[in-house]
Structure formats: structure tokens, C-alpha cells
Scaffold this active site. Structure first.
Site, short mmCIF file in Angstrom:
data_model
loop_
_atom_site.label_atom_id
_atom_site.label_comp_id
_atom_site.label_asym_id
_atom_site.label_seq_id
_atom_site.Cartn_x
_atom_site.Cartn_y
_atom_site.Cartn_z
N SER A 64 -9.93 -2.95 4.47
CA SER A 64 -10.76 -1.98 5.18
C SER A 64 -12.18 -2.51 5.43
O SER A 64 -12.68 -3.36 4.70
CB SER A 64 -10.86 -0.68 4.37
OG SER A 64 -9.59 -0.23 3.98
N1 SAH Z 1 -8.28 -0.28 1.30
C1 SAH Z 1 -7.38 -1.40 1.32
C2 SAH Z 1 -6.58 -1.48 2.58
C3 SAH Z 1 -5.60 -0.42 2.73
S1 SAH Z 1 -4.54 -0.71 4.10
C4 SAH Z 1 -8.20 -2.68 1.25
O1 SAH Z 1 -9.42 -2.61 1.39
O2 SAH Z 1 -7.61 -3.75 1.10
C5 SAH Z 1 -3.35 0.53 3.74
C6 SAH Z 1 -2.33 0.11 2.73
O3 SAH Z 1 -1.50 1.23 2.50
C7 SAH Z 1 -1.42 -1.01 3.22
O4 SAH Z 1 -1.47 -2.08 2.34
C8 SAH Z 1 -0.03 -0.36 3.23
O5 SAH Z 1 1.02 -1.24 2.84
C9 SAH Z 1 -0.20 0.75 2.23
N2 SAH Z 1 0.74 1.87 2.34
C10 SAH Z 1 1.22 2.47 3.46
N3 SAH Z 1 2.07 3.46 3.13
C11 SAH Z 1 2.10 3.50 1.77
C12 SAH Z 1 2.80 4.31 0.82
N4 SAH Z 1 3.64 5.29 1.18
N5 SAH Z 1 2.62 4.07 -0.50
C13 SAH Z 1 1.78 3.09 -0.91
N6 SAH Z 1 1.10 2.29 -0.07
C14 SAH Z 1 1.25 2.50 1.26
#
Ligand code: SAH
Length: 219
Positions: A64
């Protein structure tokens, strides 16, 4: 003139991208200054680690934007002893920031590959108050509930019910709500069991997806 160190670049990132846009919680600003974002991006993107935006990570996901990480962290109004549930740990960057602001962080990521690399980095940084695991975060973690705070880091039309149910009375949940094309970052406060909603800003996250990804086919 000597080149800037990563620490100096982070200081500049915090002043220009975060403080100037109005985030003023000193604990949040310090955490953003201290967590080495450069360790959470792909090696080829190290020179862009302090850019004002999201960057690609493995499994077609993104780390992010620093400002959004700061905004979400500040929205949780953490004082240091809360238990936080984070859904969608991705690179683990937001997790590392939360680990400096809260008492305990439980993080769930659906891509096992991301979970493993995030766990490695968090371990390397000595984030001892973090438990990270692979799973479907839409179900939350009923065994460890209730949580004082919940952070959803992926886009969802509505707050998944299990997550709302696992938020403690007096707790705060933050997440991007809306369609895949664009969401509103909102906080949901639970007071007397009721939901009090506040909008923070427009944003765009990768989608929250139910279930785990299919395992790769054997080659
Ligand atoms: N804040 C994080 C980025 C998040 S991106 C950072 O700074 O690195 C969103 C993440 O949510 C992705 O890695 C994706 O794989 C995950 N995601 C999506 N659906 C999900 C679910 N049902 N359970 C857990 N993780 C999930």
C-alpha cells in the site's frame, strides 16, 4: 553532496507525503519513519521504496501507499495495548507499522507465499508481538476474537459479518468499502453494539477475495 541514507529518505517521505497531508499522530509518524519500507518491496523497486504510491509485490498484489498506511493506522486511534486483527497482510509492511503501535497483531493473508515472506521480514525486524498465518480473512479469527481493532486492507462492498461480530464493544474497524473500481476508506465504530460509520477518503485497493487460491498445478 553525500547521497541520502534510507533513514533520511523515510524522514522526507513522512514530512512530504504524510504530515503535510494532515496525519499528525506522533506515534504513527514515528512508526512510518522507523519501519524500513525498502525491505518490503521487490529488490528491483528498492529505489522507488519511498515513492508516493503503491508498488507491485508477488502474487499480483500491491504494497500500500505510505500515506494510506499512515491514514489507516491513525484511524485506529491506537494507544499501545490493543489487540489488532489485520486482514490482507500482503508484504507485511502495514503489519510492521501496527506492531509498533499496538500490543498484539494477528495478521491473515490468503497467499501463502506472501505470508511466508512477510513472516520472514517481520521476524528479521524483531516484531515479536505479531502472529501471521495463511487463511481466508473474511472469516476473521473466531478463536482469538474479540479484537479491539480490525484493519481490512483489501476492497470489499460490505464489511464481512464475521469481522463485525469479532470487533469488541468500543472497538474500531477500518477498511476500503465499495466496488472494485474505487472505494471509500471508512471507519466503523462499535458503540452499544451499533455501527457508527465515518468516511475518510477515496482510495483504490486490490479486492478482498473469499477462500484460498488454487494450488499451482504440478508441472
Ligand atoms: N497493506 C499491505 C497490502 C495489502 S494488499 C501492504 O502494505 O503490503 C491486500 C492483500 O489482501 C493482498 O495481499 C491479498 O492477497 C490479500 N487478501 C485478499 N483477500 C483476502 C482474504 N480473504 N483473506 C486474507 N487476505 C486477503
Amino acid at each position: 553532496m553525500a547521497a541520502m541514507t534510507d533513514g533520511e529518505r523515510r524522514d522526507r517521505m513522512v514530512i512530504e507525503q504524510i504530515e503535510r497531508r494532515g496525519v499528525c499522530d506522533p506515534r504513527v509518524l514515528r512508526a512510518l519513519r522507523e519501519v524500513p519500507r525498502e525491505l518490503f518491496v521487490k529488490r528491483r523497486d528498492e529505489s522507488r521504496a519511498f515513492d508516493d504510491g503503491a508498488l507491485p509485490i508477488d502474487c499480483d498484489q500491491t504494497i500500500s501507499q505510505p500515506y494510506i498506511v499512515a491514514l489507516m493506522s491513525a484511524a485506529l486511534e491506537l494507544s499501545g495495548d490493543e489487540r489488532v486483527l489485520e486482514i490482507g497482510a500482503g508484504s507485511g509492511y502495514q503489519t510492521a507499522v501496527l506492531s509498533r503501535l499496538a500490543g498484539e497483531v494477528i495478521a491473515i493473508e490468503r497467499h501463502d507465499r506472501l505470508t511466508r515472506s512477510a513472516a520472514e521480514r517481520l521476524n528479521q525486524l524483531g516484531c515479536a508481538n505479531v502472529t501471521i498465518g495463511t487463511g481466508d480473512g473474511m472469516r476473521g479469527d473466531p478463536e482469538r476474537a474479540p479484537f479491539d481493532r480490525i484493519l481490512i486492507a483489501a476492497a470489499t462492498a460490505e464489511c464481512p459479518e464475521p469481522l463485525w461480530d469479532q470487533l469488541a464493544e468500543g472497538g474500531i474497524l477500518v477498511g476500503p468499502f465499495g466496488p472494485a473500481s474505487g472505494q471509500i476508506l471508512k471507519t466503523l465504530h462499535k458503540r452499544d453494539g451499533k455501527r457508527h460509520e465515518r468516511s475518510i477518503t477515496g482510495c483504490r485497493f486490490v479486492p478482498l477475495i473469499a477462500g484460498l487460491p488454487d494450488p499451482p498445478l504440478p508441472s
